[in-house]
Design an enzyme around this catalytic site. Structure first.
Site, PDB file in Angstrom:
ATOM      1  N   PRO A  97       0.826  -1.202   0.000  1.00  0.00           N
ATOM      2  CA  PRO A  97       0.000   0.000   0.000  1.00  0.00           C
ATOM      3  C   PRO A  97       0.867   1.260   0.000  1.00  0.00           C
ATOM      4  O   PRO A  97       1.900   1.309   0.668  1.00  0.00           O
ATOM      5  CB  PRO A  97      -0.794  -0.115   1.304  1.00  0.00           C
ATOM      6  N   GLU A  98       0.465   2.249  -0.757  1.00  0.00           N
ATOM      7  CA  GLU A  98       1.172   3.525  -0.736  1.00  0.00           C
ATOM      8  C   GLU A  98       0.387   4.522   0.110  1.00  0.00           C
ATOM      9  O   GLU A  98      -0.697   4.228   0.621  1.00  0.00           O
ATOM     10  CB  GLU A  98       1.421   3.994  -2.171  1.00  0.00           C
ATOM     11  N   LYS A 122       3.177   5.389   5.240  1.00  0.00           N
ATOM     12  CA  LYS A 122       2.606   4.048   5.129  1.00  0.00           C
ATOM     13  C   LYS A 122       2.218   3.456   6.479  1.00  0.00           C
ATOM     14  O   LYS A 122       1.856   2.285   6.555  1.00  0.00           O
ATOM     15  CB  LYS A 122       3.609   3.127   4.421  1.00  0.00           C
ATOM     16  N   ARG A 151      13.598  -3.662  -5.849  1.00  0.00           N
ATOM     17  CA  ARG A 151      12.245  -3.253  -6.218  1.00  0.00           C
ATOM     18  C   ARG A 151      12.215  -2.913  -7.697  1.00  0.00           C
ATOM     19  O   ARG A 151      13.184  -2.376  -8.262  1.00  0.00           O
ATOM     20  CB  ARG A 151      11.789  -2.033  -5.404  1.00  0.00           C
TER      21      ARG A 151
END
Length: 340
Positions: free
Chosen positions: A2-3, A52, A330
Site C-alpha cells: 500500500p502507498e 505508510k 524493487r
C-alpha cells in the site's frame, strides 16, 4: 505494498467509524492476544496516518501502530459511514473524479484492479468490504450484494485475523501486517520522528524544506531516495516511477546533483498526486484526460500511468521502449529518452 494515499483513506475511515466509540478488541489468531487485552473496552480517540503507517489512539494514552507491509489487509463489515469528502473511484461510495465532479449512477466507473480503498453505496448501510490497498488486490469480497454471513453479528472470523476491532455497529479485521503493536506516546513520537515529511501531515511548506534538504545532501540515486521513508513518507513503486517520469528525471541521478527547483517540483507534484489518490482511491498520475480516455483510466491502472507496469511497451510520449530494472530489489520502470 500500500502507498500513502491508501493508508490515509483507511485512517479516515477509522476516524469516521470508530473514533469516539468504545471498541472491543480480540486476536482470533492469538498472535496479538496481549495487545488486544490492553485495547479491549477502551474508547478510540484519534486515527491518523503518516506515510505508510497508521496510528490509532485510545484513551489513557494507549496507541496501536499498524504497518500493513506487503501482505497486510483490513476488512470492514457492518455500518460503514462514508466520509463525503472521500469518494471511491469505482463509483460505489459516491463517485467523485480527480477534478471534483460528481458522477451519476449511470456514469460509475468500476476499477478492475481493486485499487480503491472502500466500496459502499450511501452511508450508513450494511455491507462487507475488503480493504487492502495494493495493486494486486481485488476490492469487494461480495461485489454484488451482502455475503450470507453478513446477517450474523458480529460476522464470523475468516482467515488469520491478527486483531479484530469492534463497535456496536462496525467491525474491522486486520490480517498479515508487518507491524501491529501497542505503544506508549513516547514510542509513537520516536517512530514518527524517523519518518520523512508527509504532505497531509503538518505544514506543507516545512515539509518541502525538509524534503529539499534530505535529497540535496545525499549522493544517492533519486530513485532510491523517493522510496526511503526517512526522506519522504508514503511513496512506493508506483508513485516513484510516475513522479520521476513526470519530472523528466533519470532515476539514477544523485540527489545532490538535482537542481533545487526540480527537487521542489517533485515535492509539489507529490502534494498533488497524494491528494488525488486520497480523494479518488486510485493512483491517477496522468493529467488532462477527458471522456472515454478518463473512464478507461479510472477503470484500469494500465490506462492511468505513464510508465508503471509498461515494461517493453512504447513510451506514451516519445515511443521509446519502457525499461524495467531492479533498484534495491524493487521494480523500477522508466523511459530512457524522456528521463535524462
Amino acid at each position: 505494498m500500500p502507498e500513502g494515499h491508501s493508508v490515509h483513506r483507511i485512517a479516515r475511515q477509522f476516524a469516521r467509524n470508530f473514533v469516539g466509540r468504545p471498541v472491543g478488541a480480540t486476536s482470533p489468531q492469538g498472535r496479538f492476544a496481549e495487545g488486544a487485552a490492553i485495547l479491549d473496552g477502551r474508547t478510540m480517540t484519534r486515527a491518523e496516518a503518516v506515510g505508510k503507517q497508521m496510528f490509532l489512539e485510545f484513551d489513557e494514552d494507549v496507541w496501536l501502530r499498524v504497518h500493513l507491509g506487503l501482505y497486510g489487509a483490513w476488512d470492514f463489515a457492518g455500518e460503514i459511514l462514508v466520509d463525503p469528502t472521500i469518494a471511491s473511484a469505482n463509483g460505489r461510495m459516491g463517485q467523485t473524479n480527480q477534478r471534483g465532479t460528481d458522477l451519476s449512477d449511470a456514469d460509475r466507473v468500476f476499477d478492475d484492479a481493486g485499487e480503491n480503498s472502500l466500496a459502499s453505496i450511501g452511508a450508513p448501510r450494511r455491507t462487507r468490504v475488503h480493504v487492502r490497498m495494493s495493486e494486486q488486490t481485488r476490492g469487494l469480497d461480495e461485489p454484488d450484494g451482502l455475503a450470507a454471513s453478513d446477517a450474523e453479528w458480529p460476522p464470523p472470523v475468516v482467515g488469520q485475523v491478527r486483531v479484530r476491532l469492534l463497535t456496536e455497529t462496525t467491525c474491522a479485521d486486520l490480517r498479515g501486517p508487518t507491524a501491529c503493536v501497542v505503544q506508549r506516546p513516547d514510542e509513537i513520537a520516536r517512530v514518527i520522528a524517523k519518518l520523512g515529511p508527509d504532505p497531509l501531515v503538518g505544514d506543507v511548506g516545512e515539509g518541502e524544506e525538509r524534503f529539499l534538504a534530505a535529497v540535496r545532501r545525499r549522493n544517492v540515486a533519486i530513485g532510491q531516495l523517493l522510496m526511503d521513508q526517512s526522506v519522504v513518507s508514503g511513496i512506493g513503486n508506483v508513485y516513484r516511477a510516475e513522479m520521476l517520469f513526470r519530472a523528466g528525471l533519470d532515476p539514477h541521478t544523485p540527489g545532490k546533483d538535482i537542481p533545487e527547483e526540480t527537487v521542489r517540483g517533485l515535492w509539489r507534484d507529490w502534494v498533488v498526486l497524494l491528494r488525488i489518490g486520497v480523494e479518488t482511491g486510485q493512483m491517477m498520475t496522468m493529467d488532462g484526460l477527458e471522456g472515454d480516455a478518463w473512464r478507461r483510466a479510472m477503470a484500469s491502472r494500465d490506462d492511468r500511468h505513464w510508465v508503471y507496469h509498461r515494461a517493453g511497451l512504447p513510451c506514451r510520449v516519445c515511443g521509446t521502449e519502457i525499461v524495467l530494472e531492479e533498484m534495491q530489489a524493487r521494480k523500477l520502470y522508466w523511459c530512457p529518452a524522456c528521463q535524462r
